[in-house]
Design a protein around this motif. Structure first.
Motif, PDB file in Angstrom:
ATOM      1  N   PRO A   1     -15.103  16.049  -9.784  1.00  0.00           N
ATOM      2  CA  PRO A   1     -13.982  16.975 -10.033  1.00  0.00           C
ATOM      3  C   PRO A   1     -13.944  17.366 -11.505  1.00  0.00           C
ATOM      4  O   PRO A   1     -14.058  16.518 -12.390  1.00  0.00           O
ATOM      5  CB  PRO A   1     -12.745  16.152  -9.641  1.00  0.00           C
ATOM      6  CG  PRO A   1     -13.266  15.013  -8.816  1.00  0.00           C
ATOM      7  CD  PRO A   1     -14.642  14.726  -9.340  1.00  0.00           C
TER       8      PRO A   1
ATOM      9  N   ASP B   1     -20.275  14.220  -6.349  1.00  0.00           N
ATOM     10  CA  ASP B   1     -19.221  15.235  -6.430  1.00  0.00           C
ATOM     11  C   ASP B   1     -18.306  14.872  -7.600  1.00  0.00           C
ATOM     12  O   ASP B   1     -17.676  13.813  -7.599  1.00  0.00           O
ATOM     13  CB  ASP B   1     -18.430  15.304  -5.129  1.00  0.00           C
ATOM     14  CG  ASP B   1     -17.592  16.563  -5.036  1.00  0.00           C
ATOM     15  OD1 ASP B   1     -17.143  17.061  -6.082  1.00  0.00           O
ATOM     16  OD2 ASP B   1     -17.375  17.055  -3.913  1.00  0.00           O
TER      17      ASP B   1
ATOM     18  N   LYS C   1     -17.418  25.726  -6.569  1.00  0.00           N
ATOM     19  CA  LYS C   1     -18.269  24.566  -6.807  1.00  0.00           C
ATOM     20  C   LYS C   1     -19.451  24.983  -7.662  1.00  0.00           C
ATOM     21  O   LYS C   1     -20.084  26.009  -7.406  1.00  0.00           O
ATOM     22  CB  LYS C   1     -18.769  23.984  -5.484  1.00  0.00           C
ATOM     23  CG  LYS C   1     -17.655  23.455  -4.587  1.00  0.00           C
ATOM     24  CD  LYS C   1     -18.215  22.924  -3.269  1.00  0.00           C
ATOM     25  CE  LYS C   1     -17.100  22.391  -2.379  1.00  0.00           C
ATOM     26  NZ  LYS C   1     -17.627  21.882  -1.087  1.00  0.00           N
TER      27      LYS C   1
ATOM     28  N   ASN D   1     -12.098  26.533  -3.413  1.00  0.00           N
ATOM     29  CA  ASN D   1     -12.469  25.615  -4.497  1.00  0.00           C
ATOM     30  C   ASN D   1     -13.881  25.980  -4.935  1.00  0.00           C
ATOM     31  O   ASN D   1     -14.841  25.651  -4.244  1.00  0.00           O
ATOM     32  CB  ASN D   1     -12.450  24.161  -4.018  1.00  0.00           C
ATOM     33  CG  ASN D   1     -11.057  23.648  -3.739  1.00  0.00           C
ATOM     34  OD1 ASN D   1     -10.552  23.796  -2.632  1.00  0.00           O
ATOM     35  ND2 ASN D   1     -10.435  23.061  -4.740  1.00  0.00           N
TER      36      ASN D   1
ATOM     37  N   TYR E   1     -23.092  23.827  -8.798  1.00  0.00           N
ATOM     38  CA  TYR E   1     -24.187  22.918  -8.453  1.00  0.00           C
ATOM     39  C   TYR E   1     -25.175  22.848  -9.611  1.00  0.00           C
ATOM     40  O   TYR E   1     -25.615  23.880 -10.128  1.00  0.00           O
ATOM     41  CB  TYR E   1     -24.922  23.406  -7.204  1.00  0.00           C
ATOM     42  CG  TYR E   1     -24.096  23.422  -5.941  1.00  0.00           C
ATOM     43  CD1 TYR E   1     -24.199  22.397  -5.004  1.00  0.00           C
ATOM     44  CD2 TYR E   1     -23.218  24.471  -5.678  1.00  0.00           C
ATOM     45  CE1 TYR E   1     -23.454  22.411  -3.829  1.00  0.00           C
ATOM     46  CE2 TYR E   1     -22.461  24.496  -4.513  1.00  0.00           C
ATOM     47  CZ  TYR E   1     -22.579  23.460  -3.595  1.00  0.00           C
ATOM     48  OH  TYR E   1     -21.836  23.484  -2.438  1.00  0.00           O
TER      49      TYR E   1
ATOM     50  N   CYS F   1     -17.923  26.966 -15.142  1.00  0.00           N
ATOM     51  CA  CYS F   1     -16.600  26.382 -14.898  1.00  0.00           C
ATOM     52  C   CYS F   1     -15.510  27.189 -15.603  1.00  0.00           C
ATOM     53  O   CYS F   1     -14.441  27.443 -15.032  1.00  0.00           O
ATOM     54  CB  CYS F   1     -16.571  24.928 -15.371  1.00  0.00           C
ATOM     55  SG  CYS F   1     -17.563  23.785 -14.378  1.00  0.00           S
TER      56      CYS F   1
ATOM     57  N   VAL G   1     -22.455  18.125  -8.049  1.00  0.00           N
ATOM     58  CA  VAL G   1     -21.611  19.253  -7.679  1.00  0.00           C
ATOM     59  C   VAL G   1     -20.299  19.089  -8.427  1.00  0.00           C
ATOM     60  O   VAL G   1     -19.584  18.093  -8.240  1.00  0.00           O
ATOM     61  CB  VAL G   1     -21.336  19.315  -6.168  1.00  0.00           C
ATOM     62  CG1 VAL G   1     -20.482  20.542  -5.850  1.00  0.00           C
ATOM     63  CG2 VAL G   1     -22.618  19.344  -5.376  1.00  0.00           C
ATOM     64  N   HIS G   2     -19.986  20.037  -9.277  1.00  0.00           N
ATOM     65  CA  HIS G   2     -18.751  19.990 -10.052  1.00  0.00           C
ATOM     66  C   HIS G   2     -17.716  20.874  -9.347  1.00  0.00           C
ATOM     67  O   HIS G   2     -17.909  22.090  -9.228  1.00  0.00           O
ATOM     68  CB  HIS G   2     -19.006  20.466 -11.480  1.00  0.00           C
ATOM     69  CG  HIS G   2     -19.952  19.588 -12.235  1.00  0.00           C
ATOM     70  ND1 HIS G   2     -19.539  18.686 -13.187  1.00  0.00           N
ATOM     71  CD2 HIS G   2     -21.308  19.446 -12.146  1.00  0.00           C
ATOM     72  CE1 HIS G   2     -20.594  18.035 -13.664  1.00  0.00           C
ATOM     73  NE2 HIS G   2     -21.675  18.484 -13.059  1.00  0.00           N
ATOM     74  N   SER G   3     -16.652  20.267  -8.874  1.00  0.00           N
ATOM     75  CA  SER G   3     -15.657  20.959  -8.051  1.00  0.00           C
ATOM     76  C   SER G   3     -14.482  21.416  -8.893  1.00  0.00           C
ATOM     77  O   SER G   3     -13.828  20.607  -9.578  1.00  0.00           O
ATOM     78  CB  SER G   3     -15.170  20.043  -6.926  1.00  0.00           C
ATOM     79  OG  SER G   3     -16.247  19.675  -6.094  1.00  0.00           O
TER      80      SER G   3
END
Length: 300
Positions: free
Chosen positions: A8, A6, A203, A201, A205, A256, A212-214
């Protein structure tokens, strides 16, 4: 199976990177070079969704947006804006043949906004998706386009430059309720498929990397219809730009950036309208928010 990492998202780094991908407006370009986007969708019941996807794609900077819709929806969509090119072909028996010459000219195709679930239309959309995969055309799949994949995920497994944008419920229908089951199903997608799960939030993938970029929270509590369509449309343009860069993960950066952007649109419109906020209010915020967040201040 390896553990999921994960990560951020570091917003300053993201914004700095995406700014380098936003094309400068120069006088030696011709119409179409900043982006030509196609939207497959639009039915009698759902005319707003393809409009929002298409108008957001050109509002953020694409030059042209085409909507390929059901004949019953075309006049309505045209009435929303003269800036869109609308093709009333989805319900024609030779729809795929009519659309094929246009696909060759477009940079990214959005499949799903307002598509509806009429079996014949879904079959046509499925054939268009297959054609896009065969010709390696980048696609963003949303809404009823995702419904199409529920029992046909193999259509995109192992393909390149595919972005899925499910909300929480669509994500569960695609990949299952259990997190381990979801990981296993996503592992089959391959290196060319990226998944943006929308929520409080968002996410992103990257299944083949087990990442997983949150994204951070943002926006507001106002969840009116149409916001997902604004995301898919702006994402299509951002994806076309990122694919033209040397960035090794263009889908990740575009996903993103669009996630961040749409939440900023929501927050800006909410400041003015509160619970009365509509998706059309968010469209009106695009110029100011884009300028503030993404325009490179370097001399042109």
């Amino acid at each position: 199976m390896a553990a999921v990492t994960d990560i951020p998202v570091h917003l300053p780094k993201l914004l700095a990177l995406f700014k380098t991908m936003v094309p400068k407006l120069v006088n030696n370009k011709h119409k179409g070079q900043y982006g030509r986007i196609g939207v497959i969708g639009g039915s009698l019941e759902y005319t707003g969704a393809p409009y929002f996807a298409a108008i957001s794609s050109i509002r953020v900077g694409a030059d042209l947006a085409h909507v390929f819709c059901h004949s019953n929806a075309s006049a309505i969509i045209k009435s929303y804006s003269p800036d869109l090119i609308v093709h009333p072909v989805l319900d024609c028996v030779d729809a795929v043949e009519r659309i094929t010459p246009w696909l060759e000219r477009l940079h990214v195709i959005v499949i799903g906004p307002g598509l509806g679930r009429e079996p014949s239309i879904l079959k046509t959309a499925s054939n268009i998706l297959k054609l896009c995969m065969d010709t390696k055309k980048p696609v963003v799949i949303d809404a009823d386009g995702l419904f199409l994949l529920n029992d046909n995920l193999n259509l995109i497994c192992g393909q390149r430059n595919v972005l899925l944008t499910p909300n929480v419920m669509e994500f569960r229908r695609l990949f299952g309720e259990d997190s381990e089951e979801a990981r296993q199903k996503m592992s089959l997608l391959g290196a060319g498929v990226t998944v943006l799960e929308k929520g409080a939030n968002d996410k992103v993938y990257v299944p083949h990397c087990n990442e997983v970029h949150s994204m951070p929270t943002g926006g507001s509590g106002r969840r009116c219809g149409g916001q997902g369509d604004l995301l898919s449309g702006s994402l299509a343009t951002f994806f076309s730009w990122s694919l033209q860069s040397d960035e090794p993960n263009p889908a990740l950066v575009a996903a993103c950036a669009s996630s961040y952007f749409v939440k900023k649109l929501n927050a800006a419109a909410f400041q003015k309208f509160g619970r009365s906020l509509l998706a059309s209010d968010m469209v009106n915020e695009i110029p100011v928010v884009f300028q503030a967040e993404f325009e490179n201040s370097d001399p042109q």
